[in-house]
Design an enzyme around this catalytic site. Structure first.
Site, PDB file in Angstrom:
ATOM      1  CG  HIS A  99      -2.052   0.965   1.141  1.00  0.00           C
ATOM      2  ND1 HIS A  99      -3.377   0.564   1.125  1.00  0.00           N
ATOM      3  CD2 HIS A  99      -2.088   2.326   1.071  1.00  0.00           C
ATOM      4  CE1 HIS A  99      -4.160   1.620   1.047  1.00  0.00           C
ATOM      5  NE2 HIS A  99      -3.389   2.705   1.023  1.00  0.00           N
ATOM      6  CE1 TYR A 151      -0.111   7.869   9.098  1.00  0.00           C
ATOM      7  CE2 TYR A 151       1.201   5.871   8.916  1.00  0.00           C
ATOM      8  CZ  TYR A 151       0.537   6.927   8.323  1.00  0.00           C
ATOM      9  OH  TYR A 151       0.504   7.035   6.952  1.00  0.00           O
ATOM     10  CB  SER A 176       4.991   1.732   3.778  1.00  0.00           C
ATOM     11  OG  SER A 176       4.725   2.272   2.481  1.00  0.00           O
ATOM     12  CG  ASN A 177      -1.089   4.940   4.278  1.00  0.00           C
ATOM     13  OD1 ASN A 177      -1.754   4.689   3.284  1.00  0.00           O
ATOM     14  ND2 ASN A 177      -1.407   5.921   5.110  1.00  0.00           N
ATOM     15  CD1 TRP A 178       7.039   7.212   2.093  1.00  0.00           C
ATOM     16  CD2 TRP A 178       6.377   7.197  -0.039  1.00  0.00           C
ATOM     17  NE1 TRP A 178       7.757   8.164   1.417  1.00  0.00           N
ATOM     18  CE2 TRP A 178       7.356   8.175   0.106  1.00  0.00           C
ATOM     19  CE3 TRP A 178       5.801   7.009  -1.305  1.00  0.00           C
ATOM     20  CZ2 TRP A 178       7.798   8.977  -0.953  1.00  0.00           C
ATOM     21  CZ3 TRP A 178       6.221   7.792  -2.364  1.00  0.00           C
ATOM     22  CH2 TRP A 178       7.211   8.758  -2.187  1.00  0.00           C
TER      23      TRP A 178
END
Length: 290
Positions: A28, A210, A242-244
């Site tokens: 992701h 987070y 990671s959702n970076w």
């Protein structure tokens, strides 16, 4: 030029404690490429986040494969996603697009060749396609063997449970169930997540703790309790992302990318981490395995 600022997020830093196995996959990320504008209905683009930027993060975390998720900023315009996939190549990259019930077959077939393997359903502000159209989208993508990536506030799971049970193909429950605020791991809604996984077509993604955690990093103990329970129950159905580049997070609260990977050190055994990072994404996305 797009007029959007270049990426000022930290791209390099100390390596994570977790040593990833060959074939490790980030399931992701989002990309914001020059020349593509935000679409009506979505949020603005704060900064660019290019393939070259992500390559630095990828090398830091020792990740070989990636799944690019269509950002809410682009709504139903998948052009930037397809551009990113063409830059990354089909050996190591897949995509999750926004699909509507009216997306033509010839577009879906072309996207499949380019590496798209899923359709995004976003039951949160800014989402382009929500759960009310989910089953219609699932019927459109079923013949291609794609999955749905479904994100919602887990506290409202009871509102969506019946629709999720009606999905015939594979689907992902995104962002650790995204309970906002986190609930205890023995909450009945977490029980229901396990029941959904037991049906055999649901997956569960460890990603962006987070966003929901009240306790914060590096351990994210409140969402971590949920994650641990689900991982222990169905290790063969877990993915990680990671959702970076963590769009929407204030600069002062920007999460460390190595920290996002290292949650797996506490939440999963080495054998299970291999499933999460390599085996499970290979099975869902069709990556080759040795």
């Amino acid at each position: 030029m797009s007029g959007i600022p270049v990426n000022t997020r930290p791209l390099e830093g100390a390596a994570p404690a977790l040593q990833t196995p060959p074939g490790a996959t980030d399931c992701h990320i989002h990309l914001y490429l020059p020349g593509y504008q935000a679409q009506p209905g979505g949020p603005p683009i704060p900064e660019l986040a290019t393939v070259e930027d992500y390559r630095l993060v990828q090398r830091r975390l020792s990740l070989e494969r990636v799944v690019v998720t269509q950002s809410n900023v682009y709504q139903c315009d998948n052009s930037a996603l397809l551009d990113a996939l063409s830059q990354m190549g089909p050996e190591t990259a897949r995509g999750v697009a926004v699909v509507t019930p009216d997306t033509p077959d010839h577009e879906l077939e072309a996207w499949h060749v380019q590496g798209v393997r899923g359709a995004r359903i976003m039951q949160l502000p800014g989402g382009a396609v929500k759960i009310d159209r989910m089953l219609d989208v699932e019927r459109r993508i079923r013949s291609l063997g794609w999955h749905l990536m479904v994100q919602f506030n887990g506290r409202h799971l009871d509102d969506y449970r019946d629709e999720l049970r009606r999905i015939e193909g594979d689907y992902i429950i995104d962002h650790i169930g995204k309970f906002m605020d986190p609930v205890p791991a023995d909450d009945p809604r977490v029980d229901e997540l396990l029941h959904l996984l037991d049906r055999g077509n649901a997956w569960f993604k460890i990603c962006a703790g987070y966003e929901a955690s009240l306790e914060g990093g590096p351990h994210y103990a409140d969402v971590g309790a949920i994650a641990r329970r689900v991982i222990e129950h169905a290790p063969e159905r877990i993915l990680w992302g990671s959702n970076w580049p963590h769009v929407g997070v204030p600069r002062s609260q920007y999460p460390d990318d190595a920290e996002q990977l290292d949650v797996l050190v506490e939440w999963a055994s080495p054998e299970v981490r291999h499933k999460i990072l390599v085996d499970n994404p290979a099975a869902l996305y069709g990556f080759e395995t040795d």
